[in-house]
Design a protein around this motif. Sequence first.
Motif, short mmCIF file in Angstrom:
data_model
loop_
_atom_site.label_atom_id
_atom_site.label_comp_id
_atom_site.label_asym_id
_atom_site.label_seq_id
_atom_site.Cartn_x
_atom_site.Cartn_y
_atom_site.Cartn_z
N ALA A 254 -0.01 -3.97 13.82
CA ALA A 254 1.12 -4.68 13.22
C ALA A 254 0.73 -6.12 12.90
CB ALA A 254 2.31 -4.65 14.17
N ARG A 255 -0.05 -6.71 13.79
CA ARG A 255 -0.49 -8.08 13.56
C ARG A 255 -1.36 -8.16 12.30
NH1 ARG A 255 -0.31 -12.38 17.19
NH2 ARG A 255 0.18 -11.00 18.90
N ALA B 193 -1.07 -6.31 9.82
CA ALA B 193 -0.19 -6.15 8.66
C ALA B 193 0.61 -7.42 8.40
CB ALA B 193 0.73 -4.96 8.87
N GLY B 194 0.40 -8.45 9.19
CA GLY B 194 1.06 -9.72 8.94
C GLY B 194 2.35 -9.92 9.70
N LEU B 195 2.63 -9.08 10.68
CA LEU B 195 3.87 -9.25 11.45
C LEU B 195 3.61 -10.19 12.62
CD1 LEU B 195 5.15 -5.57 11.52
CD2 LEU B 195 5.63 -7.38 9.86
N ALA C 31 10.76 -7.41 8.86
CA ALA C 31 9.52 -6.71 9.15
C ALA C 31 9.49 -5.37 8.43
CB ALA C 31 9.38 -6.52 10.66
N ARG C 32 10.63 -4.65 8.48
CA ARG C 32 10.69 -3.35 7.81
C ARG C 32 10.51 -3.50 6.29
NH1 ARG C 32 11.71 0.72 11.12
NH2 ARG C 32 13.35 0.59 12.69
N SER D 266 8.71 -5.70 4.76
CA SER D 266 7.31 -5.93 4.38
C SER D 266 6.43 -4.76 4.79
CB SER D 266 6.81 -7.23 4.99
OG SER D 266 6.65 -7.06 6.37
N CYS D 267 6.90 -3.99 5.73
CA CYS D 267 6.01 -2.97 6.29
C CYS D 267 6.85 -1.81 6.77
CB CYS D 267 5.22 -3.60 7.44
SG CYS D 267 3.90 -2.57 8.04
N PRO D 268 7.30 -0.92 5.86
CA PRO D 268 8.34 0.07 6.18
C PRO D 268 7.92 1.11 7.22
CG PRO D 268 7.57 0.27 3.88
CD PRO D 268 6.79 -0.83 4.49
N GLN D 269 6.63 1.32 7.42
CA GLN D 269 6.25 2.45 8.28
C GLN D 269 6.14 2.05 9.76
OE1 GLN D 269 4.45 0.78 6.23
NE2 GLN D 269 2.25 0.86 6.60
N ILE D 270 6.63 0.85 10.14
CA ILE D 270 6.45 0.44 11.53
C ILE D 270 7.30 1.29 12.47
CG2 ILE D 270 5.75 -1.96 11.20
CD1 ILE D 270 8.67 -2.72 11.69
#
Lengths: 494, 269
Positions: free
Chosen positions: A20-21, A23-25, A34-35, A37-41
Amino acid sequence: MVLTSRERGAVRLLHVDAAARAAGLQPGLGLADARASCPQIDAREADTEADAMLLAALCDWVQRYTPLAGIHGDLEQNINKPNSEPPEYALVLDITGCAHLFDGEEGLASDLAHRLERQGFTLRIGIASTIGAAYARARYGRGGLIGRGEERDALVGLPLAALRLDAQTVDGLARTGLKRIGDIIDAPRAPLTARFGPMPFVRLDQALGRAGESFSPRLPVAPFRAERRFFEPVIRQEDIRTVAMSLLRHLAQALEEAGSGALRLCLSLFRVDGAVRHVEAGLSWPSREAEAMHDILCRRLDALDGDIDAGFGFDCIAIAIVEVVRRDAESLSLDGHDPVQELSRFVDRVGARIGQGRITCLMPQASHIPERAAVLIPMQASPADPVAWPQDTRESGDPPERPVRLLTRPEPIETMASVPDGPPIRFRWRRMDHAVRRAEGPERIAAEWWQAEGPTRDYFRVEDSEGRRFWMFREGLYGRETLHPHWYMHGLFA
Amino acid sequence: MLRQTIHRLEGGGGVGQADAWSTVPFGHAGADRATGGIACGALHDVVPAGAPDLAAATGFALSMAARLLGTRPTGRRPLWLWIRQDMARREAGEPYGPGLAGLGLDPAGLVSVLATDTEDVLRAAEEGLKARVFAAVLIEPWGNDKALDLTATRRLALIAGETGATGLLLRSGGMEMPGSVATRWCIRAAPSRTPAGGHPGAPVYDAELTRNRRGMTGRWSMEWNCDDRRFEPASADQGRALSRRLAAGPGDRAAPPARQETGAVIAFR
């Protein structure tokens, strides 16, 4: 994967894993953002209680390296923290005098890292002469050893947050252009202290070893401790017992040399997968005989049988004597017929099996409410001197006024009385009818006025046609407190 | 004669080691004649005849304990042990200090153990009999548990025989069943003799001796004298004889022989 926590209605990220980090979170980000920018978390709610329990278990586990192990920062730092900031926990181990058992600090660190990584933990170890420096090294540095006198060089390059300062102070310092420890290490202290309080320099001095710092280990340090490690884990109960016996022999010798007697023992079983099980056993009479201590410990193990999961076995077994008292040789007389000693041995042996709290003695109380006049208190809490019971007011030749057994709570009975305030002529208790042949009463017992609770009771001693003797009462004064008084069975006479 | 022979034979069988220990008289002539007194270093069974007689059986066992306690050498306060099962506590209540004192037992000397099941009761009883500090060990399991078999009681009896401790097995909520006991008493409540005023008097037990390793069985009505801490005959005629004697005054006529035997003087107001 991220862990979230709820703060003032908003769900924010609390911890993020490496992916996750990447991916920029970042922690503190809203979950919705967060979702986006990165829906599959994979977002899960953080369970801080489970975290704390795991940390405590881990802290118990590292006792295999040193008895002085504590959780750092759970109190001062994390309580006042807003939820959005991840709590920063660290385990602190005082390995002074322990490292040589593992071929030095490096050896200990690699053993620790190896074992914990095998359990699935990611960790970084910092070793230094001060807690502050070790913490800074572990959390903000690359880990590893800081030698004595090298603290200054090691710290100058690290960010100020490494000094265990709260975020507000770090932000404030950053705004004035002070970002690294090197920036304040030689700075004039007075102006900074005036603006940011004493903490930055207190922490700096602690890290550099100029000021002392203490920490509290999670478990009290035992005065005597013995342990044994195994290459092959042990599983069988008998093996554990044999090991315990040999450890206790060592401890008995140490106790003898110190002139002490053990009062409380703790057997710690370190399971291969990292779980630690403590088994405590108490003695009411100080002992330094290995056999006696072993006996109590085994009884405790017997009682816990089935509750201890050996899993793939234990690779380390330790026994600590948690509580000792000074004991002189003469009080150790072993003729075996000292009643005090015999009694305490009985209490220990039975207590280890069924629990000390179940061995009780009677204690008189200054109360005329029958159920409060005498209480059963644990044997261990009882005073050493015999207690004086109130003098029996009964005149010689009179039958006992009180029953030998008092029901744990008065049981309602159905009665038939000839006069409202007289004794019953028939009653029904536990589905049996009794015809009253003789009765004496009432003995009026009112509630204690300062308690101001419950109606007055009129007690009767009653004998039925078969010769069974009962103690019963009518609750409430007829006509004054109630019109339909209830009857209760309270005790049984011999 | 035959019984004595059997007794001798049993004596050689191991449990008879108990014979080495002293006996404590009941104070009741009939019971003493049959049993020779309460045998120390042995196990005695006290069984309530029915569920409602539990209180009477408790009283009888406690009275026996009081006899045993009374004979301990003075000095330290004598200790006695009462091991109960949770169920017995729920059904029959807790030991009550003032009531025990009224019966003539020292409540300060009581050590109480509360166990969850029969196995734990038996284990605690073993330790209690081994401990050599308890003048009497009152063992109260609940019901007829199968753990309470012949082996278990024999084990307890052997330990008692070794240490000289006396176990009183109070069979709350249970019935008579075989066991390795020196005596077995089946207890029923019995109407008390009425002192002046018609209120309930001192405890009276209808005690039936159903097993006796040393001799005959029998059945007596026994009254517990709470002041002198002894069993006394409580049959109706005894009571009348006593009243008559007191009414007539001393020296008027000879005392009944039974009274001389027990040597009791009962004070009446």
